[in-house]
Design an enzyme around this catalytic site. Sequence first.
Site, PDB file in Angstrom:
ATOM      1  N   SER A 152      22.717 -15.136  73.603  1.00 18.80           N
ATOM      2  CA  SER A 152      24.148 -15.354  73.771  1.00 18.80           C
ATOM      3  C   SER A 152      24.386 -16.465  74.784  1.00 18.80           C
ATOM      4  CB  SER A 152      24.815 -14.070  74.265  1.00 18.80           C
ATOM      5  OG  SER A 152      26.137 -14.310  74.709  1.00 18.80           O
ATOM      6  N   TYR A 165      24.846  -7.640  80.258  1.00 18.08           N
ATOM      7  CA  TYR A 165      24.708  -8.308  78.961  1.00 18.08           C
ATOM      8  C   TYR A 165      23.973  -9.641  79.116  1.00 18.08           C
ATOM      9  CZ  TYR A 165      26.416 -10.048  74.381  1.00 18.08           C
ATOM     10  OH  TYR A 165      26.530 -10.537  73.106  1.00 18.08           O
ATOM     11  N   LYS A 169      20.375 -10.748  77.478  1.00 16.18           N
ATOM     12  CA  LYS A 169      20.295 -11.887  76.569  1.00 16.18           C
ATOM     13  C   LYS A 169      19.363 -12.977  77.103  1.00 16.18           C
ATOM     14  CE  LYS A 169      23.105 -10.370  73.369  1.00 16.18           C
ATOM     15  NZ  LYS A 169      22.541  -9.911  72.085  1.00 16.18           N
TER      16      LYS A 169
END
Length: 301
Positions: A152, A165, A169
């Site tokens: 991401s 997150y 990632k």
Amino acid sequence: MALKFDGKVAIVTGAGNGLGKSHAYALAERGAKVVVNDLGGAMDGTGGSVSPAPDVAAHINASGGEAIADGANVTKPEEVGAMVAAAMEKWGRVDILVNNAGILRDKTFHKMSLEDFRAVIDVHLFGSAVCTHAVWPIMREQNYGRVIFTSSPSGLHGIFGQANYGAAKAGMIGMMNALHLEGAKYNIKVNALSPSAKTRMTEDLGFPEDILNQLTPEAITAALIYLVSDDAPSRAIVSCAGGGYARAYMVETDGVYLSPDKQTPEDIASDWEKISSTDQVHYYENSSGPIANFMAKAQQR
């Protein structure tokens, strides 16, 4: 020439909605047999009693393709092992793994519980490792494999309120780099997507509706299809959104060499602009690259 996957078997995690659903449909349309995996939980990973995977698999089968649904939790090796065993029993091989399953538990770091931090790491990063570990021996034995990690921009560049997150990632990039090297002699190619698309995970992030409508999952799937094809590259990070495609690299500046008498914090501070200059950057094939660069500078002194 059209990219086809006749005779290939693909596992797509998180394939009940969004990107995963788009990936599963496209692979099936191009001839792949697909394991449609989805736990069926909410965006934060809770729940999971009703999975959308059977509906996606049913659509593929009704359209003339071949698919089976699976509700394995990607963080549980025994469930993932059973999923892979089911694919092997039905089709005898696994050629493609798309690690796409994910959850969100967004909060600023000072408000985030460690439980929420770990939950996101477990699904995105550990879950990708669990699934890849399960298919890796099969791909080595058949001398063919294509593995995708779904990274991401949050992991590559950072974003406010997604420390968990972003960490997950970014961790995928390190895993990709290592597995690219380990899989090379077995014709296993390992790549990463860094997508932005309109899915249930992004609809509440505050983007204008006209922008969201341009960020179609199908635009991301186009890059996915290339990255799992026979002639795919390996160790590529493809940034993609709304029809835009770029390749992201991890690079280092050329840097400086400081002699032993100058290897001090003060001399680093004095040379910080040279150390940070992006006038010349290097892309290394493995971790020995930076050492070679610095030792070459030392020998020139």
